[in-house]
Write a protein that holds these residues in place. Structure first.
Motif, mmCIF file in Angstrom:
data_model
loop_
_atom_site.group_PDB
_atom_site.id
_atom_site.type_symbol
_atom_site.label_atom_id
_atom_site.label_comp_id
_atom_site.label_asym_id
_atom_site.label_seq_id
_atom_site.Cartn_x
_atom_site.Cartn_y
_atom_site.Cartn_z
ATOM 1 N N MET A 49 0.755 -1.112 0.158
ATOM 2 C CA MET A 49 -0.020 0.149 -0.059
ATOM 3 C C MET A 49 0.791 1.206 0.154
ATOM 4 N N THR A 50 0.530 2.170 -1.029
ATOM 5 C CA THR A 50 1.255 3.513 -1.084
ATOM 6 C C THR A 50 0.842 4.484 -0.081
ATOM 7 N N ARG A 51 1.854 5.035 0.645
ATOM 8 C CA ARG A 51 1.307 6.091 1.498
ATOM 9 C C ARG A 51 0.944 7.535 0.810
ATOM 10 N N PRO A 52 -0.069 8.464 1.391
ATOM 11 C CA PRO A 52 -0.241 9.366 0.568
ATOM 12 C C PRO A 52 0.783 10.341 1.015
ATOM 13 N N PRO A 53 1.104 11.247 -0.013
ATOM 14 C CA PRO A 53 2.087 12.256 0.260
ATOM 15 C C PRO A 53 1.916 13.015 1.580
ATOM 16 N N SER A 54 2.661 13.566 2.145
ATOM 17 C CA SER A 54 2.720 14.396 3.403
ATOM 18 C C SER A 54 2.330 15.736 3.188
ATOM 19 N N ARG A 103 -8.369 5.559 -4.247
ATOM 20 C CA ARG A 103 -7.486 6.476 -3.731
ATOM 21 C C ARG A 103 -5.795 5.967 -3.835
ATOM 22 N N GLU A 104 -5.996 4.396 -3.528
ATOM 23 C CA GLU A 104 -4.820 3.887 -3.529
ATOM 24 C C GLU A 104 -4.164 3.594 -4.950
ATOM 25 N N PHE A 105 -5.100 3.236 -5.947
ATOM 26 C CA PHE A 105 -4.690 3.132 -7.304
ATOM 27 C C PHE A 105 -4.477 4.592 -7.938
ATOM 28 N N ASP A 106 -4.840 5.533 -7.526
ATOM 29 C CA ASP A 106 -4.811 7.038 -7.983
ATOM 30 C C ASP A 106 -3.349 7.311 -7.763
ATOM 31 N N ARG A 107 -2.849 6.854 -6.671
ATOM 32 C CA ARG A 107 -1.486 7.311 -6.167
ATOM 33 C C ARG A 107 -0.431 6.385 -7.174
ATOM 34 N N GLU A 108 -0.622 5.475 -7.874
ATOM 35 C CA GLU A 108 0.163 4.819 -8.626
ATOM 36 C C GLU A 108 0.175 5.468 -10.170
ATOM 37 N N VAL A 109 -0.937 6.364 -10.524
ATOM 38 C CA VAL A 109 -1.075 6.733 -11.831
ATOM 39 C C VAL A 109 -0.709 8.203 -11.892
ATOM 40 N N GLU A 110 0.096 8.388 -12.883
ATOM 41 C CA GLU A 110 0.757 9.882 -12.952
ATOM 42 C C GLU A 110 -0.389 10.863 -13.054
ATOM 43 N N ARG A 111 -1.215 10.722 -14.009
ATOM 44 C CA ARG A 111 -2.258 11.873 -14.016
ATOM 45 C C ARG A 111 -3.205 12.146 -12.864
ATOM 46 N N ASP A 117 -4.279 6.386 -19.612
ATOM 47 C CA ASP A 117 -3.704 5.751 -18.506
ATOM 48 C C ASP A 117 -3.158 4.429 -18.833
ATOM 49 N N ARG A 118 -3.190 3.849 -19.718
ATOM 50 C CA ARG A 118 -2.784 2.668 -20.081
ATOM 51 C C ARG A 118 -1.646 2.117 -19.688
ATOM 52 N N ARG A 119 -0.454 2.810 -19.739
ATOM 53 C CA ARG A 119 0.819 2.376 -19.121
ATOM 54 C C ARG A 119 0.862 2.197 -17.742
ATOM 55 N N ASP A 120 0.287 3.086 -16.960
ATOM 56 C CA ASP A 120 0.545 3.182 -15.615
ATOM 57 C C ASP A 120 -0.699 2.206 -14.830
ATOM 58 N N ASP A 121 -1.954 2.056 -15.864
ATOM 59 C CA ASP A 121 -2.801 1.005 -15.370
ATOM 60 C C ASP A 121 -2.286 -0.366 -15.284
ATOM 61 N N ILE A 122 -1.191 -0.685 -16.452
ATOM 62 C CA ILE A 122 -0.870 -2.004 -16.450
ATOM 63 C C ILE A 122 -0.003 -2.043 -15.214
ATOM 64 N N LYS A 123 0.717 -1.222 -15.062
ATOM 65 C CA LYS A 123 1.673 -1.395 -13.727
ATOM 66 C C LYS A 123 0.972 -1.628 -12.234
ATOM 67 N N ALA A 124 -0.077 -0.721 -12.660
ATOM 68 C CA ALA A 124 -0.897 -0.541 -11.090
ATOM 69 C C ALA A 124 -1.947 -1.776 -10.919
ATOM 70 N N GLY A 125 -2.105 -2.498 -12.112
ATOM 71 C CA GLY A 125 -3.034 -3.790 -12.055
ATOM 72 C C GLY A 125 -4.440 -3.269 -12.401
ATOM 73 N N VAL A 126 -4.735 -1.932 -13.005
ATOM 74 C CA VAL A 126 -5.954 -1.599 -13.098
ATOM 75 C C VAL A 126 -6.448 -2.195 -14.432
ATOM 76 N N LYS A 127 -7.788 -2.784 -14.462
ATOM 77 C CA LYS A 127 -8.278 -3.219 -15.597
ATOM 78 C C LYS A 127 -9.126 -2.284 -16.457
ATOM 79 N N SER A 128 -9.199 -2.398 -17.618
ATOM 80 C CA SER A 128 -9.905 -1.412 -18.597
ATOM 81 C C SER A 128 -10.118 -2.132 -19.935
#
Length: 308
Positions: free
Chosen positions: A1-6, A81-89, A202-213
Motif C-alpha cells: 500500500m502506497t502512503r499518501p504524500p505528506s 485513492r490507492e490506485f490513483d497514487r500509482e497513476v501519474e495523471r 493511463d494505459r501504461r500506468d494502469d498495467i503497472k498498477a493492475g487496473v483493468k480496462s
C-alpha cells in the motif's frame, strides 16, 4: 500500500471543487446529461409536450446530472485513492494527494446524494424508483469493477445511460419497449467508446498498477474495435428514430451528423498521446449537441405543425 504524500489537509474550497471535478466542468457532467436530454426530447415529440415544459425538464435534468456526476467522482476517488497514487495523471487528486480528509469527502458525498435524491423526487414515483435502482446497483458498484473485470467501461455505460429510461418514464409514465432498449444499447456502446478513449490516457500506468480496462484489453486493436462500437451507436440512433417516427431533421442531423463526427474522431486520434485522448473524450461531449440538436429540431418542427 502506497502512503499518501505528506501534504496538510486543506480547507481551501477549490480542493473540494477538484474532488467533484467541477474545475473541469462541463466535462463528465455533460455526458451524464445527454441521455436524459434525449429521453426528454424524444418523449416530448410523441406526447406533444409544450416547449416551456421541455425547457424546464432539461434544466432540472442538467442540474441533477451535475449533482450525480459530483457524487460519482467523490465516490470513485474514495474507492480508488490507492490506485490513483500509482497513476501519474491521478496522483494529484485531493484524496490521493491527502489534501482532503476522508471525513470531508464522505460529508460532501452525503450532501450531494441528498441533493440528488431530493431533486429526483420531482420526477414522479416510477422515475424515482428507477433512479434509485441506478444509484444503488450501478453508481455505487462501478468503481469496484476495474478490480474484477476488463470491461468496467461497459458497467459505466449502464450507469451513464440510466438517465435515458428515467427521463422517459418521468414524462411518458412507462418504458416504450420499441424505442428505449434500442437507444439504451446504443448509448452504452457510445459510453464504452468514449471512456475507452479516456482510459487510453493511463494505459501504461494502469498495467503497472493492475487496473483493468477496455483500453488495456483492446491493446493494439483499439481503433478497429472502437469503430465497431461507433457503428453500433449510429445504427441504434437510426433504428430508434424509425421506431419513434422521427422526421427527416432527426436523420440528417442526429444520425448522419453523428456518423461523420465519429468517423473524424477515429481517423484523427492517436491513442498513444494522452493529450489527444483527453481532447477526443471532450469532443464526445460536444457530439452530444449534434445528437440532441436533431432531436430538438424535429420536436420543434412537430410542435409548430401541431399549433398550425
Amino acid at each position: 500500500m502506497t502512503r499518501p504524500p505528506s501534504h496538510a489537509v486543506s480547507d481551501d474550497w477549490s480542493t473540494y471543487l477538484k474532488l467533484m471535478r467541477l474545475h473541469k466542468f462541463p466535462a463528465g457532467s455533460i455526458l451524464v446529461f445527454w441521455p436524459c436530454a434525449w429521453g426528454v426530447t424524444m418523449s416530448a415529440s410523441i406526447t406533444h409536450m409544450k416547449p416551456s415544459q421541455v425547457a424546464t425538464q432539461l434544466v432540472l435534468y442538467f442540474i441533477g446530472s451535475t449533482i450525480r456526476h459530483n457524487a460519482a467522482c467523490i465516490w470513485n476517488d474514495i474507492c480508488d485513492r490507492e490506485f490513483d497514487r500509482e497513476v501519474e495523471r491521478c496522483k494529484t487528486r485531493p484524496l490521493a494527494a491527502g489534501t482532503v480528509s476522508m471525513t470531508g469527502a464522505v460529508t460532501l458525498l452525503i450532501s450531494q446524494l441528498a441533493l440528488g435524491i431530493g431533486l429526483l423526487l420531482y420526477a414522479g414515483p416510477a422515475a424515482t424508483r428507477m433512479g434509485l435502482i441506478g444509484l444503488v446497483f450501478l453508481d455505487m458498484p462501478y468503481p469496484l469493477m476495474k478490480r474484477w473485470t476488463s470491461w468496467p467501461q461497459a458497467f459505466l455505460g449502464l450507469a451513464m445511460t440510466w438517465g435515458l429510461p428515467v427521463s422517459w418514464v418521468s414524462i411518458v409514465g412507462q418504458i416504450d419497449w420499441d424505442v428505449i432498449p434500442i437507444l439504451f444499447l446504443g448509448s452504452v456502446s457510445w459510453s464504452i467508446y468514449y471512456d475507452t478513449i479516456y482510459a487510453c490516457q493511463d494505459r501504461r500506468d494502469d498495467i503497472k498498477a493492475g487496473v483493468k480496462s477496455t483500453a488495456v484489453l483492446f491493446g493494439d486493436y483499439v481503433r478497429p474495435i472502437l469503430s465497431c462500437f461507433a457503428m453500433l451507436f449510429v445504427a441504434s440512433l437510426a433504428f430508434a428514430g424509425l421506431q419513434n417516427s422521427q422526421g427527416p431533421l432527426y436523420f440528417m442531423i442526429t444520425v448522419f451528423g453523428t456518423a461523420v463526427h465519429l468517423a473524424w474522431q477515429l481517423v484523427t486520434i492517436d491513442f498513444d498521446v494522452g493529450s489527444q485522448c483527453w481532447k477526443m473524450f471532450n469532443a464526445n461531449g460536444d457530439l452530444g449537441y449534434i445528437i440532441w440538436g436533431g432531436m430538438l429540431a424535429d420536436y420543434l418542427h412537430r410542435s409548430a405543425a401541431v399549433m398550425q
